[in-house]
Scaffold this motif. Structure first.
Motif, PDB file in Angstrom:
ATOM      1  N   LEU A 112       0.890  -1.149  -0.135  1.00 37.76           N
ATOM      2  CA  LEU A 112       0.013   0.002  -0.004  1.00 37.76           C
ATOM      3  C   LEU A 112       0.867   1.198  -0.018  1.00 37.76           C
ATOM      4  N   THR A 115      -1.883   6.645   1.520  1.00 42.17           N
ATOM      5  CA  THR A 115      -3.078   6.717   1.714  1.00 42.17           C
ATOM      6  C   THR A 115      -3.798   7.929   2.568  1.00 42.17           C
ATOM      7  N   ALA A 120     -10.387   5.796   1.574  1.00 40.17           N
ATOM      8  CA  ALA A 120      -9.334   5.502   0.588  1.00 40.17           C
ATOM      9  C   ALA A 120      -8.888   4.205   0.561  1.00 40.17           C
ATOM     10  N   LEU A 121      -8.550   3.634   1.687  1.00 44.29           N
ATOM     11  CA  LEU A 121      -8.105   2.535   2.074  1.00 44.29           C
ATOM     12  C   LEU A 121      -9.105   1.361   1.665  1.00 44.29           C
ATOM     13  N   GLN A 122     -10.224   1.537   2.195  1.00 42.85           N
ATOM     14  CA  GLN A 122     -11.210   0.560   1.749  1.00 42.85           C
ATOM     15  C   GLN A 122     -11.511   0.465   0.341  1.00 42.85           C
ATOM     16  N   LYS A 123     -11.707   1.491  -0.333  1.00 37.23           N
ATOM     17  CA  LYS A 123     -11.909   1.498  -1.785  1.00 37.23           C
ATOM     18  C   LYS A 123     -10.401   0.765  -2.467  1.00 37.23           C
ATOM     19  N   ARG A 124      -9.344   0.941  -1.959  1.00 35.86           N
ATOM     20  CA  ARG A 124      -8.136   0.110  -2.363  1.00 35.86           C
ATOM     21  C   ARG A 124      -8.314  -1.422  -2.154  1.00 35.86           C
ATOM     22  N   LEU A 125      -8.983  -1.795  -1.067  1.00 29.46           N
ATOM     23  CA  LEU A 125      -9.147  -3.151  -0.669  1.00 29.46           C
ATOM     24  C   LEU A 125     -10.252  -3.658  -1.598  1.00 29.46           C
ATOM     25  N   ASP A 126     -11.067  -2.961  -1.530  1.00 26.76           N
ATOM     26  CA  ASP A 126     -12.362  -3.391  -2.486  1.00 26.76           C
ATOM     27  C   ASP A 126     -11.961  -3.925  -3.894  1.00 26.76           C
ATOM     28  N   ALA A 127     -10.917  -3.278  -4.340  1.00 25.37           N
ATOM     29  CA  ALA A 127     -10.405  -3.559  -5.655  1.00 25.37           C
ATOM     30  C   ALA A 127      -9.808  -4.990  -5.834  1.00 25.37           C
ATOM     31  N   GLU A 128      -9.437  -5.388  -4.664  1.00 25.29           N
ATOM     32  CA  GLU A 128      -8.663  -6.679  -4.760  1.00 25.29           C
ATOM     33  C   GLU A 128      -9.598  -8.020  -4.328  1.00 25.29           C
ATOM     34  N   GLU A 220       2.897   4.231   4.254  1.00 26.58           N
ATOM     35  CA  GLU A 220       3.260   3.076   3.588  1.00 26.58           C
ATOM     36  C   GLU A 220       2.929   1.993   4.343  1.00 26.58           C
TER      37      GLU A 220
END
Length: 262
Positions: A112, A115, A120-128, A220
C-alpha cells in the motif's frame, strides 16, 4: 450466573454439493458471538470467556463484558483498549458479549502506498476482493501519520442502548505511529448480524495505544486479505437475548455508532 451458549452453523458449507466450494477448515471460518443488533439494543452481558474464544481464532475484534472498551485479538493474544486509552492483555476468565474471530492466514498480500483516509483504504481493498458476497479478514500494517480511534466506557445494568453508551466515548488522535489494523469486511446481506462493510480496530506496535478506527492516513503499509468461506454463530441463551425483539434492524443507529466522531 451466565448460561452457556449454543452453537449454530450459519454457513452453506456442504462439502459434497457440486455448487459449494467452501470447506470446514478452521482457518476458513468467521466465528461470531451474538449479533450486532443485540449489542445495539444494549445486551452487554458476556457469554463466552476469552479462554474459550481463543479456540475460535487468533485474530479478531469485539468488546468485553459490560461493554468495557474495545477488544482486539492479534497473534493469539487478546487486548482491551479501555476508555482511558490504556491497553491491557485480557485474562482468560473475562467474557465477551460480542466478538468476531478467525485463524488468520492471508490469501493475498498487497503493498500500500500513501493513503489519505480510511475511505480510500477501503476502496483500495475492495479492488482486490473477488466478491462482495463473502467475508474477509483484513490485516493492515504500516506507518500512520494520523489515526483517529475511540473506545467506550464500561456500562452498568440496566444497560443503555449502544447509541447512548457511545455518546460518552473517548476519542484519541494518534500521530506518527506504527501499528496494525485488525478487522473484517462483511457482505451487505449480513445486516442485523454484523456490520456490513469494513470494521477495524487498531493496535500500536508498542502495545500502548489503540481503539475502534474512525479515520486514518498512512505513508506506507502492507495489507493481508484472508477470504472466509464459512460463517458460524454462537447465540446467547440468557434472558436478555431470548426476550429481545430482534425483528427490526436500526441501520441508522448502527451507522451513527460506527462513525460517531464527537
Amino acid at each position: 450466573m451466565k448460561l452457556p451458549l449454543c452453537t449454530t452453523l450459519a454457513a452453506f458449507s456442504i462439502i459434497a454439493a457440486v455448487h459449494f466450494t467452501g470447506s470446514l477448515k478452521a482457518g476458513d471460518t468467521l466465528v461470531q458471538v451474538s449479533t450486532i443488533d443485540a449489542l445495539v439494543q444494549g445486551i452487554f452481558d458476556g457469554g463466552v470467556s476469552f479462554g474459550e474464544l481463543g479456540k475460535a481464532g487468533d485474530f479478531g475484534i469485539g468488546t468485553l463484558d459490560d461493554l468495557d472498551g474495545e477488544m482486539l485479538a492479534l497473534d493469539g493474544k487478546f487486548y482491551q483498549i479501555a476508555s482511558d486509552g490504556k491497553v491491557r492483555e485480557i485474562p482468560a476468565t473475562v467474557e465477551t458479549p460480542f466478538a468476531a474471530m478467525t485463524f488468520f492466514k492471508s490469501d493475498k498480500t498487497l503493498a500500500l502506498g500513501a493513503t489519505e483516509s480510511l475511505e480510500a483504504l477501503q476502496k483500495r481493498l475492495d479492488a482486490e476482493i473477488p466478491s462482495e458476497n463473502l467475508f474477509y479478514a483484513v490485516k493492515v500494517t504500516g506507518s500512520f501519520p494520523m489515526i483517529k480511534v475511540r473506545s467506550v466506557p464500561k456500562q452498568s445494568p440496566p444497560y443503555p442502548t449502544l447509541t447512548e453508551a457511545a455518546k460518552k466515548q473517548s476519542l484519541f488522535t494518534l500521530e506518527n505511529v506504527r501499528g496494525t489494523l485488525v478487522g473484517f469486511r462483511c457482505p451487505s446481506w449480513v445486516k442485523g448480524i454484523n456490520v456490513p462493510g469494513y470494521h477495524f480496530h487498531f493496535l500500536s506496535d508498542d502495545r500502548q495505544h489503540g481503539g475502534h478506527v474512525l479515520d486514518c492516513t498512512f505513508t506506507e503499509g502492507e495489507a493481508g486479505i484472508d477470504t472466509l468461506e464459512n460463517f458460524r454463530m454462537l447465540l446467547p441463551q440468557d434472558a436478555a437475548f431470548l426476550k429481545a425483539d430482534l425483528t427490526k434492524h436500526d441501520e441508522k443507529a448502527l451507522e451513527a455508532v460506527e462513525k460517531l466522531r464527537k
